[in-house]
Design an enzyme around this catalytic site. Structure first.
Site, mmCIF file in Angstrom:
data_model
loop_
_atom_site.group_PDB
_atom_site.id
_atom_site.type_symbol
_atom_site.label_atom_id
_atom_site.label_comp_id
_atom_site.label_asym_id
_atom_site.label_seq_id
_atom_site.Cartn_x
_atom_site.Cartn_y
_atom_site.Cartn_z
ATOM 1 N N GLU A 88 0.816 -1.223 0.000
ATOM 2 C CA GLU A 88 0.000 0.000 0.000
ATOM 3 C C GLU A 88 0.848 1.271 0.000
ATOM 4 O OE1 GLU A 88 -2.821 -0.197 -0.763
ATOM 5 O OE2 GLU A 88 -3.940 -1.820 0.188
ATOM 6 N N HIS A 106 -2.922 2.766 8.300
ATOM 7 C CA HIS A 106 -3.951 2.079 7.503
ATOM 8 C C HIS A 106 -4.301 0.772 8.195
ATOM 9 C CE1 HIS A 106 -6.014 -0.131 4.428
ATOM 10 N NE2 HIS A 106 -4.974 -0.908 4.152
ATOM 11 N N HIS A 108 -7.494 -2.596 8.759
ATOM 12 C CA HIS A 108 -8.653 -3.344 8.262
ATOM 13 C C HIS A 108 -9.661 -3.515 9.403
ATOM 14 C CE1 HIS A 108 -6.131 -5.408 4.842
ATOM 15 N NE2 HIS A 108 -6.210 -4.099 4.718
ATOM 16 N N TYR A 127 -20.012 13.754 17.953
ATOM 17 C CA TYR A 127 -19.337 15.023 17.703
ATOM 18 C C TYR A 127 -17.862 14.881 17.342
ATOM 19 C CZ TYR A 127 -17.470 14.986 22.534
ATOM 20 O OH TYR A 127 -16.825 14.674 23.701
ATOM 21 N N HIS A 168 -12.645 -2.557 2.316
ATOM 22 C CA HIS A 168 -11.203 -2.660 2.530
ATOM 23 C C HIS A 168 -10.800 -2.272 3.954
ATOM 24 C CE1 HIS A 168 -6.942 -1.776 0.688
ATOM 25 N NE2 HIS A 168 -6.850 -2.158 1.945
ATOM 26 N N TYR A 223 -8.932 22.310 23.029
ATOM 27 C CA TYR A 223 -8.969 21.114 23.874
ATOM 28 C C TYR A 223 -7.570 20.754 24.373
ATOM 29 C CZ TYR A 223 -9.659 16.267 25.282
ATOM 30 O OH TYR A 223 -9.692 15.094 25.990
#
Length: 227
Positions: A88, A106, A108, A127, A168, A223
């Site tokens: 990837e 990334h 799955h 939110y 995916h 925050y």
């Protein structure tokens, strides 16, 4: 995309690369222990100067050592290491070339992948949608590891820091590995939340408006602890 091995870190100091590799491996292992991937699925990368460190293809994360460090430039040319990079890599490099990202994760993840098969966009059920830049889009399916998938992903990431990949998984980026991982985990949690709420017979989950999300986005800017 050519693969060439060089004894260089493209301007990144050896110590910085070593520290970044250790953090990358720890993050990759966390994707497994937190249930976001199974086996060697998913991948992680981090940028150090002009070098992108990335997990190798098909190697269990608990087997990775400092000697396995793997780095490429933004065109995918090998700079460090002898292992083959993740399949990837085109997605990771596309993000670095198009954004100011410092790290990419990334996965799955089960609930997120399930949502990617059901809707073109994750409904704004919480939110924290605002923390990812707005409603999370689903990138249309394309074969893994292809430039087509990377292009679909970039469209889905427009003004966002994460998206779903149809049938995916997920991809998220941030300034740091911890931020990219946190965004990935938040996305999976929101997908689980929406699936859970949607499963109640005779009820549909309430959704937040764009104005409500913008209000949250402004508040999130303040925050955390201030020093």
């Amino acid at each position: 995309m050519t693969e060439q091995r060089h004894d260089t870190t493209a301007g990144a100091g050896r110590e910085a690369v070593a520290r970044a590799w250790d953090e990358l491996v720890a993050t990759a292992r966390r994707t497994v222990t937190d249930g976001l991937v199974v086996g060697t699925s998913g991948n992680v990368s981090v940028r150090v100067g002009d070098t992108v460190l990335v997990t190798p293809s098909g190697v269990a994360y608990d087997k990775l050592t400092p000697a396995d460090v793997l780095g490429v430039d933004l065109d995918g040319n090998r700079l460090i290491g002898g292992l083959a990079p993740t399949s990837e890599l085109p997605m990771h490099l596309a993000i670095y070339r198009a954004t100011g990202a410092g790290a990419v994760v990334h996965t799955h993840a089960v609930h997120a992948t399930a949502v990617s098969t059901l809707v073109p966009e994750l409904p704004s059920v919480h939110y924290m949608t605002a923390a990812l830049g707005g409603p999370v889009r689903v990138a249309p399916y394309a074969l893994y590891g292809t430039d087509e998938l990377a292009e679909n992903m970039l469209h889905a990431l427009r003004d966002r820091s994460a998206c779903l990949l149809q049938n995916h998984g997920t991809i998220a980026y941030g300034d740091t590995l911890s931020q990219a991982f946190d965004r990935t985990a938040q996305l999976e949690w929101m997908c689980r939340l929406w699936l859970t709420a949607s499963a109640v017979p005779g009820h549909a989950p309430s959704l937040l408006s764009l104005d409500q999300l913008r209000e949250t986005e402004e508040k999130l800017k303040g925050y955390g602890q201030r020093t």
